[in-house]
Motif scaffolding. Structure first.
Motif, mmCIF file in Angstrom:
data_model
loop_
_atom_site.group_PDB
_atom_site.id
_atom_site.type_symbol
_atom_site.label_atom_id
_atom_site.label_comp_id
_atom_site.label_asym_id
_atom_site.label_seq_id
_atom_site.Cartn_x
_atom_site.Cartn_y
_atom_site.Cartn_z
ATOM 1 N N ILE A 1 -2.679 -2.431 -3.011
ATOM 2 C CA ILE A 1 -3.287 -1.371 -3.809
ATOM 3 C C ILE A 1 -2.308 -1.110 -4.939
ATOM 4 O O ILE A 1 -1.139 -0.808 -4.705
ATOM 5 C CB ILE A 1 -3.504 -0.080 -2.986
ATOM 6 N N TYR B 1 0.871 -1.182 0.000
ATOM 7 C CA TYR B 1 0.000 0.000 0.000
ATOM 8 C C TYR B 1 0.906 1.230 0.000
ATOM 9 O O TYR B 1 1.162 1.816 1.044
ATOM 10 C CB TYR B 1 -0.905 -0.030 1.223
ATOM 11 N N GLY C 1 -7.613 -2.276 -5.526
ATOM 12 C CA GLY C 1 -7.107 -3.235 -4.558
ATOM 13 C C GLY C 1 -7.097 -4.627 -5.161
ATOM 14 O O GLY C 1 -7.931 -4.953 -6.010
#
Length: 189
Positions: free
Chosen positions: A152, A25, A141
């Motif tokens: 992500i 992420y 995602g």
């Protein structure tokens, strides 16, 4: 940090570690308001690894819950995970999502585009309309069972040209390995 967030962070780290998963992420994809779509979605295990990855990063996700009385016990449990009960008689899922996004200064709304863990002919495009109406970015995602990564992979604003944008999204998701490949349709529309 709030105790509930600390517990979720530790729980998320443990779930990912025990399952052999990593999360991805990047900071450039962190935003105060966005929709997150996730795919592939072919197993109940997808929920566990998705939530674990968000909890580890202290991302407070929200998602819509049906107002069905038959699911009242499940819905009460899912509220702990970020579920928000909506009254469908007050509008469509798109309307409820738009209201929710406009209500909060900070919100990350999770939308399941496939709508089911079973194979579907095409994805639901409500997320696209929500993003267009609210002008919030869409985070892509993913769960990749081959490499065991929950992540992500992109953050973008919809252009208004749904066909072009959905083709880009389709290309993004084509190389991820689902838990149950026979239940995944890589064609969005």
């Amino acid at each position: 940090m709030h105790l509930k967030l600390k517990i979720k962070k530790v729980l998320g780290k443990c779930i990912l570690k025990v399952g052999g998963w990593t999360d991805y992420y990047p900071n450039e994809y962190v935003t105060d308001k966005c929709l997150i779509i996730t795919a592939p979605h072919t197993s109940v295990w997808d929920y566990l690894f998705t939530f674990a990855a968000f909890w580890k990063r202290e991302v407070k996700i929200k998602f819509l819950l049906s107002d069905s009385k038959s699911k009242i016990h499940i819905n009460n449990m899912l509220k702990l995970f970020g579920g928000v009960k909506v009254q469908r008689n007050k509008g469509s899922a798109v309307d409820c999502s738009v209201h929710l996004i406009n209500k909060y200064e900070k919100i990350v709304l999770l939308v399941l585009t496939e709508g089911s863990r079973k194979k579907v002919d095409k994805w639901k495009t409500g997320f696209y309309h929500i993003a267009k109406i609210t002008d919030v970015p869409v985070a892509l995602g993913y769960l990749d069972y081959e490499d065991k990564i929950a992540g992500i992979g992109d953050l973008f604003h919809v252009s208004g040209n749904i066909k072009t944008d959905l083709k880009k999204i389709e290309r993004f998701y084509k190389n991820f390995t689902p838990k149950n490949p026979k239940n995944y349709n890589k064609k969005i529309f």
